[in-house]
Motif scaffolding. Structure first.
Motif, short mmCIF file in Angstrom:
data_model
loop_
_atom_site.label_atom_id
_atom_site.label_comp_id
_atom_site.label_asym_id
_atom_site.label_seq_id
_atom_site.Cartn_x
_atom_site.Cartn_y
_atom_site.Cartn_z
N LYS A 34 47.89 34.32 46.41
CA LYS A 34 48.99 35.05 47.03
C LYS A 34 49.70 35.85 45.96
O LYS A 34 49.66 35.51 44.77
N SER A 35 50.30 36.93 46.39
CA SER A 35 51.08 37.75 45.46
C SER A 35 52.41 38.08 46.11
O SER A 35 52.50 38.20 47.33
N GLU A 36 53.42 38.21 45.30
CA GLU A 36 54.72 38.65 45.81
C GLU A 36 55.21 39.78 44.92
O GLU A 36 54.42 40.50 44.34
N ASN A 37 56.52 39.90 44.81
CA ASN A 37 57.17 40.98 44.06
C ASN A 37 56.52 42.34 44.27
O ASN A 37 56.31 43.10 43.35
N GLN A 38 56.19 42.65 45.53
CA GLN A 38 55.77 44.01 45.85
C GLN A 38 57.00 44.82 46.23
O GLN A 38 57.32 45.81 45.61
N PHE A 39 57.66 44.40 47.31
CA PHE A 39 58.91 45.03 47.70
C PHE A 39 59.92 43.92 47.90
O PHE A 39 60.15 43.44 49.01
N GLU A 40 60.50 43.50 46.78
CA GLU A 40 61.42 42.37 46.77
C GLU A 40 60.77 41.19 47.47
O GLU A 40 59.63 40.83 47.18
N ASP A 41 61.44 40.59 48.43
CA ASP A 41 60.91 39.37 49.05
C ASP A 41 60.27 39.66 50.40
O ASP A 41 59.82 38.76 51.08
N ARG A 42 60.19 40.93 50.79
CA ARG A 42 59.76 41.25 52.15
C ARG A 42 58.25 41.17 52.32
O ARG A 42 57.76 40.65 53.31
N GLU A 43 57.51 41.71 51.39
CA GLU A 43 56.07 41.78 51.55
C GLU A 43 55.35 40.88 50.55
O GLU A 43 55.80 40.68 49.42
N MET A 44 54.25 40.34 50.98
CA MET A 44 53.37 39.58 50.10
C MET A 44 51.94 39.75 50.59
O MET A 44 51.71 40.20 51.72
N SER A 45 51.01 39.42 49.76
CA SER A 45 49.61 39.51 50.13
C SER A 45 48.94 38.16 49.94
O SER A 45 49.30 37.39 49.06
N VAL A 46 47.96 37.88 50.79
CA VAL A 46 47.19 36.65 50.72
C VAL A 46 45.71 37.02 50.71
O VAL A 46 45.28 37.90 51.47
N LEU A 89 39.98 41.77 42.26
CA LEU A 89 41.15 40.97 41.90
C LEU A 89 41.92 41.62 40.75
O LEU A 89 43.16 41.60 40.73
N SER A 90 41.21 42.21 39.80
CA SER A 90 41.87 42.90 38.70
C SER A 90 42.67 44.10 39.19
O SER A 90 43.81 44.32 38.79
N LEU A 91 42.05 44.86 40.10
CA LEU A 91 42.76 46.00 40.68
C LEU A 91 43.97 45.54 41.46
O LEU A 91 45.05 46.16 41.40
N PHE A 92 43.82 44.43 42.16
CA PHE A 92 44.92 43.89 42.95
C PHE A 92 46.08 43.50 42.04
O PHE A 92 47.24 43.78 42.33
N ARG A 93 45.76 42.83 40.92
CA ARG A 93 46.81 42.43 39.99
C ARG A 93 47.54 43.66 39.43
O ARG A 93 48.75 43.66 39.29
N ASN A 94 46.79 44.69 39.12
CA ASN A 94 47.42 45.90 38.58
C ASN A 94 48.33 46.56 39.61
O ASN A 94 49.32 47.18 39.26
N THR A 95 47.96 46.42 40.91
CA THR A 95 48.73 47.08 41.96
C THR A 95 50.01 46.32 42.29
O THR A 95 51.07 46.91 42.46
#
Length: 498
Positions: A34-46, A89-95
């Motif tokens: 999972k990832s967070e800190n995209q747009f504050e606490d609103r969006e995350m990815s799984v 996954l590397s691209l995802f981390r960079n994004t």
């Protein structure tokens, strides 16, 4: 979306999409993130990754709007190697700046928690979730429930990039939540950037409408030739007299548009007379549609693509084995165009329930159909896949289904070079029954079939994959509902999710 599918079937080969819908849940989960800190606490990815026995990976990624919209976007990739997975996954981390490994239970609860939160507000998941949800386990009591917080401080908050986007959702929120029970913010966050990352048209992550020529690098299986369709049909009635003329008005409607009052009206009718009316409506429709291509059916106002499926819905109550099964099997003897026009890709919602109702306690009733020559192979897929599900859920007939499948496969082995009663994909679906119930004692027969070189590996995979899967007993799908109201509600839910 409507139940018919206006896109012609380009190839009968098992596409990656088909594998994901029917097989991918049998693969073990490799890792989840999972990832967070995209747009504050609103969006995350799984991200959920499953590993194939040959070492490749199929994964689904889910962009969640935790405040309101649920699964806002989703993508998938099929059978990629380690290098391609690492690159993604590397691209995802960079994004998105961070990627944290989590358990599958956590990933599952994040995704379905977001789905459920949004659906309470009347907002379904994105259309691609209709496919990528199969990369996840079924959302049932087998998965531990974890409670996560959704909404901004527990309240629905729609964040829209402009007034146009807000105008799409505000009426839905108003209708489902009521005025004052949500907030709207416009232009607060720059969604365009993340949407570009997820919807890059050049990547073609999950465009199911693209023609697929069997050469896709994600799907390294060769096509096998199809059996020829030669069925000539019967003399179907041109004119019918109905005991209850109102039945025709109801079954001509889109399934999701049939009202509760209309359901009750039909279900209150005399079973014998209603059954006769429904049979006659189906048989007349066969005569109207007989011999027409999908394009001709689409252009001809004389036919109606709701009648057969809706009649079958009511026949889950009124049908009898002696009278109704011959009608259902006659439908399953029809052509490719007929199947695509009347059922599209949702046989499991409108055909399987009545078929299951009729054969669940006596599955051998399907043997002669499975050995009948000259039929459209896809209807045989329907029968074989349903038999697998019955065997998994009904211990009293499991051995009977296994025994019958072995008998059928022995006939298929002799017929494969001629392709009169089966082809390599039909035979692969029959093999799938033995794999699906863990009948490993018949692995030598399966190996003999694979040794012919005529089995469609795109269906059950390579023989090495089968050797491993046949030792996993994994019930992936439930039996269909076998009552009219269950079919009706399930179909309405399906349409609402698309």
């Amino acid at each position: 979306m409507a139940k018919k599918n206006n896109t012609k079937q380009q190839s009968k080969a098992f596409k990656p999409e088909d594998y994901i819908r029917t097989k991918v849940r049998k693969l073990p989960v490799y890792k989840c993130y999972k990832s967070e800190n995209q747009f504050e606490d609103r969006e995350m990815s799984v991200i959920v990754i499953r590993q194939h026995p040959q070492g490749t990976f199929t994964y689904g990624a889910y962009l969640l709007d935790k405040w309101c919209l649920g699964v806002k976007d989703s993508l998938w990739q099929f059978s990629v190697d380690q290098e391609d997975l690492d690159e993604f996954l590397s691209l995802f981390r960079n994004t998105v700046h961070s990627l944290e490994e989590i358990t599958y239970v956590e990933a599952h609860n994040w995704v379905f928690g977001a789905v459920n939160f949004a659906e309470e507000a009347g907002i379904p998941p994105c259309k691609d979730f209709a496919l990528t949800e199969y990369i996840l386990e079924e959302d049932n009591d087998d998965i531990e429930l974890l409670e996560y917080d959704f909404g901004r401080d527990g309240e629905y908050c729609l964040v829209a990039k402009d007034k146009l986007e807000a105008s799409r959702y505000i009426p839905i929120l108003e209708r489902n939540l009521g005025k004052g029970n949500y907030t709207v913010e416009i232009g607060v966050f720059g969604d365009d950037e993340v949407d570009d990352n997820w919807d890059d048209e050049d990547d073609n992550w999950d465009d199911e409408d693209d023609d697929w020529d069997g050469e896709d690098w994600r799907y390294p299986f060769e096509l096998v030739p199809s059996m020829e369709y030669t069925y000539k049909g019967k003399d179907y009635p041109n004119e019918i007299i109905l005991h209850f003329p109102e039945i025709e008005d109801i079954v001509r409607k889109n399934t999701e548009e049939i009202t509760e009052a209309e359901m009750k009206r039909v279900l209150s009718l005399s079973a014998e007379q209603a059954r006769e009316d429904l049979h006659n409506l189906v048989l007349r429709e066969l005569g109207i549609q007989r011999g027409k291509t999908l394009d001709e059916l689409d252009e001809d106002d004389a036919n109606n693509w709701n009648i057969v499926g809706n009649a079958f819905m009511f026949l889950t109550k009124f049908g009898t084995v002696e009278e109704t099964l011959p009608v259902v099997l006659e439908v399953m003897r029809q052509s490719e165009g007929f199947k695509e026009y009347n059922f599209g890709d949702i046989c499991d919602h409108l055909l399987n329930p009545v078929l299951c109702t009729l054969v669940k306690d006596n599955p051998r009733l399907l043997k002669s159909f499975l050995l009948e020559p000259g039929l459209y192979y896809s209807f045989k897929f329907v029968a074989l896949e349903l038999l697998e599900h019955i065997a998994q859920h009904c211990p009293n007939v499991k051995q009977e289904i296994v025994d019958m499948t072995v008998e059928v496969l022995k006939e298929y082995k002799k017929d494969l070079p001629k392709r009169t009663i089966c082809d390599g994909t039909v035979a692969a679906f029959a093999i799938g029954i033995l794999v699906g119930v863990g009948a490993s004692e018949y692995l030598p027969l399966i190996e003999e079939l694979y040794a012919t070189g005529l089995i469609d590996e795109g269906c059950e995979g390579h023989i090495e994959e089968v050797r491993q899967e046949i030792h996993w007993y994994n019930t992936v799908f439930d039996l269909p509902p076998m009552d009219p109201c269950g079919v009706w509600m399930g179909y309405k839910k399906l349409v609402g999710s698309r």
